[in-house]
Write a protein that holds these residues in place. Structure first.
Motif, PDB file in Angstrom:
ATOM      1  N   ASP A 125       0.825  -1.217   0.000  1.00  0.00           N
ATOM      2  CA  ASP A 125       0.000   0.000   0.000  1.00  0.00           C
ATOM      3  C   ASP A 125       0.851   1.256   0.000  1.00  0.00           C
ATOM      4  N   ILE A 126       1.906   1.270   0.778  1.00  0.00           N
ATOM      5  CA  ILE A 126       2.713   2.491   0.891  1.00  0.00           C
ATOM      6  C   ILE A 126       3.507   2.740  -0.388  1.00  0.00           C
ATOM      7  N   HIS A 127       3.754   1.698  -1.138  1.00  0.00           N
ATOM      8  CA  HIS A 127       4.477   1.845  -2.401  1.00  0.00           C
ATOM      9  C   HIS A 127       3.704   2.735  -3.382  1.00  0.00           C
ATOM     10  N   SER A 128       2.378   2.718  -3.280  1.00  0.00           N
ATOM     11  CA  SER A 128       1.562   3.523  -4.199  1.00  0.00           C
ATOM     12  C   SER A 128       1.723   5.020  -3.964  1.00  0.00           C
ATOM     13  N   PHE A 129       2.313   5.418  -2.831  1.00  0.00           N
ATOM     14  CA  PHE A 129       2.529   6.839  -2.555  1.00  0.00           C
ATOM     15  C   PHE A 129       3.831   7.358  -3.168  1.00  0.00           C
ATOM     16  N   ARG A 130       4.600   6.490  -3.783  1.00  0.00           N
ATOM     17  CA  ARG A 130       5.807   6.827  -4.539  1.00  0.00           C
ATOM     18  C   ARG A 130       6.775   7.740  -3.780  1.00  0.00           C
ATOM     19  N   GLY A 131       7.107   7.365  -2.576  1.00  0.00           N
ATOM     20  CA  GLY A 131       8.114   8.096  -1.823  1.00  0.00           C
ATOM     21  C   GLY A 131       7.597   9.258  -1.012  1.00  0.00           C
ATOM     22  N   GLU A 132       6.355   9.650  -1.205  1.00  0.00           N
ATOM     23  CA  GLU A 132       5.773  10.750  -0.440  1.00  0.00           C
ATOM     24  C   GLU A 132       5.187  10.183   0.851  1.00  0.00           C
ATOM     25  N   VAL A 133       6.030   9.717   1.723  1.00  0.00           N
ATOM     26  CA  VAL A 133       5.590   9.064   2.951  1.00  0.00           C
ATOM     27  C   VAL A 133       5.671  10.071   4.103  1.00  0.00           C
ATOM     28  N   THR A 134       4.526  10.325   4.691  1.00  0.00           N
ATOM     29  CA  THR A 134       4.454  11.220   5.849  1.00  0.00           C
ATOM     30  C   THR A 134       3.783  10.460   6.987  1.00  0.00           C
ATOM     31  N   GLN A 135       3.752  11.070   8.129  1.00  0.00           N
ATOM     32  CA  GLN A 135       3.080  10.445   9.276  1.00  0.00           C
ATOM     33  C   GLN A 135       1.601  10.242   8.975  1.00  0.00           C
ATOM     34  N   ARG A 136       1.033  11.172   8.239  1.00  0.00           N
ATOM     35  CA  ARG A 136      -0.390  11.096   7.901  1.00  0.00           C
ATOM     36  C   ARG A 136      -0.681   9.908   6.968  1.00  0.00           C
ATOM     37  N   THR A 137       0.184   9.699   5.950  1.00  0.00           N
ATOM     38  CA  THR A 137      -0.042   8.569   5.039  1.00  0.00           C
ATOM     39  C   THR A 137       0.164   7.239   5.756  1.00  0.00           C
ATOM     40  N   ILE A 138       1.129   7.181   6.655  1.00  0.00           N
ATOM     41  CA  ILE A 138       1.346   5.950   7.423  1.00  0.00           C
ATOM     42  C   ILE A 138       0.123   5.635   8.272  1.00  0.00           C
ATOM     43  N   GLN A 139      -0.434   6.654   8.895  1.00  0.00           N
ATOM     44  CA  GLN A 139      -1.612   6.447   9.737  1.00  0.00           C
ATOM     45  C   GLN A 139      -2.812   6.027   8.889  1.00  0.00           C
ATOM     46  N   ARG A 140      -2.980   6.650   7.735  1.00  0.00           N
ATOM     47  CA  ARG A 140      -4.091   6.322   6.847  1.00  0.00           C
ATOM     48  C   ARG A 140      -4.017   4.862   6.401  1.00  0.00           C
ATOM     49  N   ILE A 141      -2.821   4.428   5.999  1.00  0.00           N
ATOM     50  CA  ILE A 141      -2.651   3.045   5.551  1.00  0.00           C
ATOM     51  C   ILE A 141      -2.866   2.080   6.707  1.00  0.00           C
ATOM     52  N   SER A 142      -2.322   2.410   7.852  1.00  0.00           N
ATOM     53  CA  SER A 142      -2.472   1.530   9.018  1.00  0.00           C
ATOM     54  C   SER A 142      -3.936   1.330   9.381  1.00  0.00           C
ATOM     55  N   LEU A 143      -4.739   2.395   9.315  1.00  0.00           N
ATOM     56  CA  LEU A 143      -6.153   2.289   9.667  1.00  0.00           C
ATOM     57  C   LEU A 143      -6.958   1.523   8.617  1.00  0.00           C
ATOM     58  N   SER A 144      -6.561   1.645   7.365  1.00  0.00           N
ATOM     59  CA  SER A 144      -7.339   1.003   6.302  1.00  0.00           C
ATOM     60  C   SER A 144      -6.867  -0.407   5.973  1.00  0.00           C
ATOM     61  N   LEU A 145      -5.753  -0.828   6.538  1.00  0.00           N
ATOM     62  CA  LEU A 145      -5.144  -2.105   6.171  1.00  0.00           C
ATOM     63  C   LEU A 145      -6.077  -3.294   6.403  1.00  0.00           C
ATOM     64  N   ASN A 146      -6.716  -3.367   7.556  1.00  0.00           N
ATOM     65  CA  ASN A 146      -7.603  -4.496   7.843  1.00  0.00           C
ATOM     66  C   ASN A 146      -8.794  -4.530   6.893  1.00  0.00           C
ATOM     67  N   PHE A 147      -9.350  -3.347   6.579  1.00  0.00           N
ATOM     68  CA  PHE A 147     -10.488  -3.287   5.653  1.00  0.00           C
ATOM     69  C   PHE A 147     -10.065  -3.712   4.242  1.00  0.00           C
ATOM     70  N   THR A 148      -8.892  -3.247   3.831  1.00  0.00           N
ATOM     71  CA  THR A 148      -8.389  -3.605   2.495  1.00  0.00           C
ATOM     72  C   THR A 148      -8.181  -5.108   2.390  1.00  0.00           C
ATOM     73  N   GLU A 149      -7.568  -5.691   3.410  1.00  0.00           N
ATOM     74  CA  GLU A 149      -7.344  -7.140   3.401  1.00  0.00           C
ATOM     75  C   GLU A 149      -8.664  -7.907   3.373  1.00  0.00           C
ATOM     76  N   ALA A 150      -9.657  -7.432   4.103  1.00  0.00           N
ATOM     77  CA  ALA A 150     -10.967  -8.092   4.122  1.00  0.00           C
ATOM     78  C   ALA A 150     -11.617  -8.037   2.744  1.00  0.00           C
ATOM     79  N   ILE A 151     -11.492  -6.897   2.074  1.00  0.00           N
ATOM     80  CA  ILE A 151     -12.066  -6.756   0.727  1.00  0.00           C
ATOM     81  C   ILE A 151     -11.370  -7.698  -0.250  1.00  0.00           C
ATOM     82  N   VAL A 152     -10.059  -7.754  -0.188  1.00  0.00           N
ATOM     83  CA  VAL A 152      -9.298  -8.620  -1.086  1.00  0.00           C
ATOM     84  C   VAL A 152      -9.651 -10.089  -0.847  1.00  0.00           C
ATOM     85  N   LYS A 153      -9.724 -10.500   0.412  1.00  0.00           N
ATOM     86  CA  LYS A 153     -10.076 -11.891   0.728  1.00  0.00           C
ATOM     87  C   LYS A 153     -11.481 -12.229   0.246  1.00  0.00           C
ATOM     88  N   SER A 154     -12.417 -11.287   0.440  1.00  0.00           N
ATOM     89  CA  SER A 154     -13.791 -11.508  -0.004  1.00  0.00           C
ATOM     90  C   SER A 154     -13.853 -11.642  -1.521  1.00  0.00           C
TER      91      SER A 154
END
Length: 124
Positions: A15-44
């Motif tokens: 997920d963080i690779h899609s930000f192409r090097g623009e990694v901030t604390q905000r993007t890390i937090q956004r990915i961390s919060l959405s990670l479980n939902f993203t994995e659930a969608i992919v598994k479904s």
């Protein structure tokens, strides 16, 4: 537990690779919060689409029967024997030895010239 953490790390890195090097604390937090939902969608989606997961086991394939079968076919066709008049359709006029038609004097001159030329160039 270790394997689960490794899978979560991989998903996070994907997920963080899609930000192409623009990694901030905000993007890390956004990915961390959405990670479980993203994995659930992919598994479904994989479940609905009948996507099978690889077994995770590594095994060697025994190709000995295939090799024996091919070898016996090649032997029966006498592929490695010289048969006068036999040729491949794409190469009807290829001589038995392509080196027979090489002019060795011209080859020697060409090699000497090129070796001298290349020895003067600093490659390293």
């Amino acid at each position: 537990m270790d394997l689960d953490v490794e899978h979560a790390n991989k998903a996070f890195k994907d997920d963080i690779h899609s930000f192409r090097g623009e990694v901030t604390q905000r993007t890390i937090q956004r990915i961390s919060l959405s990670l479980n939902f993203t994995e659930a969608i992919v598994k479904s989606y994989d479940k609905i689409s009948c996507v099978r997961k690889p077994s995770g086991k590594h095994g060697d394939i025994d190709a000995s029967q295939d090799v024996i079968s091919l070898a016996s076919q090649f032997h029966a066709a006498k592929l490695m024997q010289y048969i006068p008049g036999r040729f491949h359709r794409s190469f009807p006029v290829v001589p038995e030895s392509p080196l027979d038609s090489v002019d060795t004097n011209k080859l020697w001159q060409w090699m000497s010239k090129n070796l001298k030329e290349h020895s003067k160039r600093p490659y390293y």
